[in-house]
Design a protein around this motif. Structure first.
Motif, PDB file in Angstrom:
ATOM      1  N   GLY A 188      10.995  -3.222  -1.512  1.00 18.22           N
ATOM      2  CA  GLY A 188       9.701  -3.651  -2.587  1.00 18.22           C
ATOM      3  C   GLY A 188       9.033  -2.330  -2.924  1.00 18.22           C
ATOM      4  N   PHE A 189       8.930  -1.399  -2.059  1.00 21.42           N
ATOM      5  CA  PHE A 189       8.052  -0.213  -2.776  1.00 21.42           C
ATOM      6  C   PHE A 189       8.932   0.529  -3.770  1.00 21.42           C
ATOM      7  CE2 PHE A 189       6.909   4.266  -2.198  1.00 21.42           C
ATOM      8  CZ  PHE A 189       5.309   4.077  -2.474  1.00 21.42           C
ATOM      9  N   CYS A 190      10.297   0.697  -3.376  1.00 24.31           N
ATOM     10  CA  CYS A 190      11.229   1.463  -4.354  1.00 24.31           C
ATOM     11  C   CYS A 190      11.121   0.701  -5.817  1.00 24.31           C
ATOM     12  CB  CYS A 190      12.728   1.289  -3.805  1.00 24.31           C
ATOM     13  SG  CYS A 190      12.612   2.794  -2.442  1.00 24.31           S
ATOM     14  N   PHE A 191      11.338  -0.678  -5.625  1.00 21.56           N
ATOM     15  CA  PHE A 191      11.313  -1.565  -6.767  1.00 21.56           C
ATOM     16  C   PHE A 191       9.874  -1.256  -7.561  1.00 21.56           C
ATOM     17  CE2 PHE A 191      14.942  -4.397  -5.317  1.00 21.56           C
ATOM     18  CZ  PHE A 191      15.705  -4.215  -6.665  1.00 21.56           C
ATOM     19  N   SER A 192       8.954  -1.196  -6.967  1.00 16.95           N
ATOM     20  CA  SER A 192       7.546  -1.134  -7.577  1.00 16.95           C
ATOM     21  C   SER A 192       7.247   0.222  -8.159  1.00 16.95           C
ATOM     22  CB  SER A 192       6.428  -1.596  -6.608  1.00 16.95           C
ATOM     23  OG  SER A 192       6.454  -0.371  -5.753  1.00 16.95           O
ATOM     24  N   LYS A 193       7.833   1.265  -7.628  1.00 13.82           N
ATOM     25  CA  LYS A 193       7.724   2.471  -8.276  1.00 13.82           C
ATOM     26  C   LYS A 193       8.904   2.978  -9.102  1.00 13.82           C
ATOM     27  CE  LYS A 193       3.822   2.825  -6.106  1.00 13.82           C
ATOM     28  NZ  LYS A 193       2.352   3.088  -6.692  1.00 13.82           N
ATOM     29  N   GLY A 194      10.104   2.445  -8.934  1.00 21.07           N
ATOM     30  CA  GLY A 194      11.120   2.711  -9.777  1.00 21.07           C
ATOM     31  C   GLY A 194      11.780   3.897  -8.978  1.00 21.07           C
ATOM     32  N   LEU A 195      12.041   3.859  -7.684  1.00 17.59           N
ATOM     33  CA  LEU A 195      12.529   5.029  -6.946  1.00 17.59           C
ATOM     34  C   LEU A 195      13.888   4.776  -6.434  1.00 17.59           C
ATOM     35  CD1 LEU A 195       9.261   6.244  -4.910  1.00 17.59           C
ATOM     36  CD2 LEU A 195      10.339   7.190  -6.892  1.00 17.59           C
ATOM     37  N   GLY A 196      14.755   5.354  -6.945  1.00 19.29           N
ATOM     38  CA  GLY A 196      16.156   5.183  -6.548  1.00 19.29           C
ATOM     39  C   GLY A 196      16.921   3.743  -7.124  1.00 19.29           C
TER      40      GLY A 196
ATOM     41  N   GLU B 154      15.974   0.737 -10.822  1.00 22.34           N
ATOM     42  CA  GLU B 154      15.011   0.238 -11.865  1.00 22.34           C
ATOM     43  C   GLU B 154      13.933   0.008 -11.362  1.00 22.34           C
ATOM     44  OE1 GLU B 154      15.442   1.216 -15.149  1.00 22.34           O
ATOM     45  OE2 GLU B 154      17.355   2.170 -14.638  1.00 22.34           O
ATOM     46  N   LYS B 155      12.529   0.137 -12.225  1.00 23.15           N
ATOM     47  CA  LYS B 155      11.365  -0.699 -11.780  1.00 23.15           C
ATOM     48  C   LYS B 155      11.575  -2.139 -12.067  1.00 23.15           C
ATOM     49  CE  LYS B 155       6.598   0.398 -12.323  1.00 23.15           C
ATOM     50  NZ  LYS B 155       5.426   1.277 -12.990  1.00 23.15           N
ATOM     51  N   ASP B 156      11.154  -2.718 -11.067  1.00 25.68           N
ATOM     52  CA  ASP B 156      11.078  -4.289 -11.220  1.00 25.68           C
ATOM     53  C   ASP B 156      10.110  -4.962 -10.475  1.00 25.68           C
ATOM     54  OD1 ASP B 156      12.054  -6.988 -11.195  1.00 25.68           O
ATOM     55  OD2 ASP B 156      14.158  -6.345 -11.502  1.00 25.68           O
ATOM     56  N   ALA B 157       8.955  -5.638 -11.125  1.00 24.09           N
ATOM     57  CA  ALA B 157       7.907  -6.049 -10.443  1.00 24.09           C
ATOM     58  C   ALA B 157       8.205  -7.253  -9.744  1.00 24.09           C
ATOM     59  CB  ALA B 157       6.708  -6.286 -11.589  1.00 24.09           C
ATOM     60  N   SER B 158       9.205  -8.106 -10.203  1.00 17.99           N
ATOM     61  CA  SER B 158       9.555  -9.401  -9.890  1.00 17.99           C
ATOM     62  C   SER B 158      10.382  -9.079  -8.389  1.00 17.99           C
ATOM     63  CB  SER B 158      10.339 -10.365 -10.591  1.00 17.99           C
ATOM     64  OG  SER B 158      11.581  -9.725 -11.013  1.00 17.99           O
ATOM     65  N   GLN B 159      11.370  -8.119  -8.541  1.00 14.11           N
ATOM     66  CA  GLN B 159      12.093  -7.624  -7.293  1.00 14.11           C
ATOM     67  C   GLN B 159      11.034  -7.340  -6.220  1.00 14.11           C
ATOM     68  OE1 GLN B 159      14.515  -8.820  -6.280  1.00 14.11           O
ATOM     69  NE2 GLN B 159      16.500  -8.267  -7.723  1.00 14.11           N
ATOM     70  N   ALA B 160      10.163  -6.412  -6.715  1.00 16.91           N
ATOM     71  CA  ALA B 160       9.225  -5.737  -5.768  1.00 16.91           C
ATOM     72  C   ALA B 160       8.331  -7.079  -4.932  1.00 16.91           C
ATOM     73  CB  ALA B 160       8.332  -4.895  -6.446  1.00 16.91           C
TER      74      ALA B 160
ATOM     75  N   PHE C 256      -0.340 -10.591  -6.963  1.00 15.12           N
ATOM     76  CA  PHE C 256      -1.081 -11.818  -7.323  1.00 15.12           C
ATOM     77  C   PHE C 256      -2.399 -11.600  -8.010  1.00 15.12           C
ATOM     78  CE2 PHE C 256       1.862 -13.883  -4.278  1.00 15.12           C
ATOM     79  CZ  PHE C 256       2.193 -15.042  -5.083  1.00 15.12           C
ATOM     80  N   GLU C 257      -3.024 -10.505  -7.678  1.00 17.77           N
ATOM     81  CA  GLU C 257      -4.305 -10.425  -8.034  1.00 17.77           C
ATOM     82  C   GLU C 257      -3.983  -9.717  -9.828  1.00 17.77           C
ATOM     83  OE1 GLU C 257      -8.041  -6.925  -8.008  1.00 17.77           O
ATOM     84  OE2 GLU C 257      -6.403  -6.827  -6.572  1.00 17.77           O
ATOM     85  N   TYR C 258      -3.104  -8.951 -10.162  1.00 14.97           N
ATOM     86  CA  TYR C 258      -2.807  -8.537 -11.506  1.00 14.97           C
ATOM     87  C   TYR C 258      -1.594  -9.489 -12.192  1.00 14.97           C
ATOM     88  CZ  TYR C 258      -5.746  -4.809 -10.096  1.00 14.97           C
ATOM     89  OH  TYR C 258      -6.649  -3.885  -9.616  1.00 14.97           O
ATOM     90  N   GLY C 259      -1.006 -10.370 -11.418  1.00 17.68           N
ATOM     91  CA  GLY C 259       0.068 -11.415 -12.042  1.00 17.68           C
ATOM     92  C   GLY C 259       1.346 -10.238 -12.240  1.00 17.68           C
ATOM     93  N   GLU C 260       1.570  -9.377 -11.501  1.00 17.75           N
ATOM     94  CA  GLU C 260       2.776  -8.662 -11.678  1.00 17.75           C
ATOM     95  C   GLU C 260       4.052  -8.977 -10.926  1.00 17.75           C
ATOM     96  OE1 GLU C 260       1.704  -4.662 -11.107  1.00 17.75           O
ATOM     97  OE2 GLU C 260       0.488  -4.512 -12.870  1.00 17.75           O
ATOM     98  N   GLY C 261       4.955  -9.504 -11.695  1.00 17.07           N
ATOM     99  CA  GLY C 261       6.237 -10.028 -10.634  1.00 17.07           C
ATOM    100  C   GLY C 261       5.935 -11.191 -10.173  1.00 17.07           C
ATOM    101  N   VAL C 262       5.145 -11.933 -10.613  1.00 15.88           N
ATOM    102  CA  VAL C 262       4.710 -13.403 -10.214  1.00 15.88           C
ATOM    103  C   VAL C 262       4.503 -14.209 -11.200  1.00 15.88           C
ATOM    104  CG1 VAL C 262       4.085 -12.884  -7.645  1.00 15.88           C
ATOM    105  CG2 VAL C 262       2.273 -13.019  -9.577  1.00 15.88           C
TER     106      VAL C 262
ATOM    107  N   ALA D  81       3.022  -4.881   3.619  1.00 23.40           N
ATOM    108  CA  ALA D  81       3.595  -5.765   2.559  1.00 23.40           C
ATOM    109  C   ALA D  81       2.563  -6.911   1.858  1.00 23.40           C
ATOM    110  CB  ALA D  81       4.990  -6.356   3.176  1.00 23.40           C
ATOM    111  N   GLN D  82       1.932  -7.287   2.845  1.00 18.45           N
ATOM    112  CA  GLN D  82       1.059  -8.292   2.497  1.00 18.45           C
ATOM    113  C   GLN D  82      -0.208  -7.908   1.638  1.00 18.45           C
ATOM    114  OE1 GLN D  82      -0.608  -8.985   6.537  1.00 18.45           O
ATOM    115  NE2 GLN D  82       1.092 -10.582   7.039  1.00 18.45           N
ATOM    116  N   TYR D  83      -0.681  -6.618   1.911  1.00 23.41           N
ATOM    117  CA  TYR D  83      -1.696  -5.979   0.813  1.00 23.41           C
ATOM    118  C   TYR D  83      -1.059  -5.917  -0.621  1.00 23.41           C
ATOM    119  CZ  TYR D  83      -4.536  -2.457  -1.411  1.00 23.41           C
ATOM    120  OH  TYR D  83      -5.115  -1.677  -2.285  1.00 23.41           O
ATOM    121  N   ASN D  84       0.240  -5.321  -0.441  1.00 26.68           N
ATOM    122  CA  ASN D  84       0.868  -5.021  -2.027  1.00 26.68           C
ATOM    123  C   ASN D  84       1.150  -6.603  -2.659  1.00 26.68           C
ATOM    124  OD1 ASN D  84       1.750  -2.129  -2.650  1.00 26.68           O
ATOM    125  ND2 ASN D  84       1.828  -2.142  -0.489  1.00 26.68           N
ATOM    126  N   LEU D  85       1.463  -7.354  -1.691  1.00 25.23           N
ATOM    127  CA  LEU D  85       1.640  -8.630  -2.503  1.00 25.23           C
ATOM    128  C   LEU D  85       0.542  -9.248  -2.969  1.00 25.23           C
ATOM    129  CD1 LEU D  85       3.712 -11.030  -2.959  1.00 25.23           C
ATOM    130  CD2 LEU D  85       3.377 -11.903  -0.678  1.00 25.23           C
TER     131      LEU D  85
END
Length: 251
Positions: free
Chosen positions: A167-175, A177-183, A206-212, A198-202
């Motif tokens: 999830g972290f890699c998807f959120s930052k595009g490390l290794g 492609e960046k993908d908020a929904s996958q993150a 939801f706070e910013y509506g990214e990937g949800v 993971a709970q905090y990042n999830l």
């Protein structure tokens, strides 16, 4: 375990049955005979290990390395871990990788050898450890693509730390492609297993509506609270800010 079952196991162990000796070691290690007795556990693991029982070798090596129930002997522990690992005992293979990783003077190729073997034999923790080595560039060149590959391998086995790392890699595009929904999806998998970060990042998703589907303050607070309950350092502040924002909007 019922006393009569333990007694039968003990008689078999005394008669030289290696599997019974190993199982009796487990009985004492787990306290199933009335209380934990690591000295007895070590003795029965030792006996079974002398007959080549790989799981017993690994467990006895662990007690030797920790100095629990038996005098501490790290050199002997390493030797027994290796004997078990060479029989295909995956935990021993993982332990050899970990011991090498924690020893700055150990051979890097040897460390990678055991982690890779354990990972190939299904150890999610070994895959995660390999991922972290490449992610951090410790004793190997930093390689986010390799890190992501091993994190995915770990996540596919249901390892929460691996799921969080994907999830972290998807959120930052490390290794990858960046993908908020996958993150968000991988953070959720780890969050549901109790992983605080993971709970905090999830919650942030939801706070910013990214990937949800949409911004969901209640859901964000739910996950922030889960993280806060486990002592996550930023979760309480995140809750306060959201609740303050709700208060301002309603005033």
């Amino acid at each position: 375990m019922k006393p009569e079952v333990i007694e039968t196991l003990k008689q078999r162990a005394l008669a030289g049955d290696g599997e019974a000796q190993y199982q009796l070691g487990n009985v004492f290690a787990r306290g199933e005979s009335g209380g934990v007795d690591l000295a007895q556990a070590a003795e029965w693991y030792r006996k079974a290990g002398e007959q080549g029982h790989a799981d017993a070798l690994c467990n006895y090596a662990f007690l030797l390395h920790a100095g629990e129930g038996v005098a501490k002997n790290e050199e002997k522990a390493y030797e027994l871990f290796e004997a078990a690992a060479n029989q295909g005992q995956v935990q021993a293979q993982l332990n050899l990788g970990i011991l090498s990783a924690n020893d700055a003077n150990s051979d890097t190729e040897r460390m990678l050898h055991w982690f890779r073997i354990a990972a190939n034999n299904g150890s999610a923790e070994a895959s995660y450890n390999l991922g972290m080595l490449y992610f951090e560039g410790k004793r190997v060149p930093q390689d986010y693509a390799s890190a992501f590959k091993y994190f995915v391998q770990s996540a596919e086995a249901g390892y929460a730390q691996g799921e969080y790392s994907v999830g972290f890699c998807f959120s930052k595009g490390l290794g990858t492609e960046k993908d908020a929904s996958q993150a968000a999806a991988f953070f959720k998998r780890a969050a549901e297993k109790g992983h605080a970060s993971a709970q905090y990042n999830l919650g942030l998703h939801f706070e910013y509506g990214e990937g949800v589907d949409a911004v969901d303050t209640d859901e964000a607070i739910f996950w922030f609270q889960k993280a806060a309950n486990q002592g996550h350092p930023r979760a309480d502040e995140a809750i306060q800010l959201l609740e303050a924002g709700d208060s301002d909007s309603n005033s």
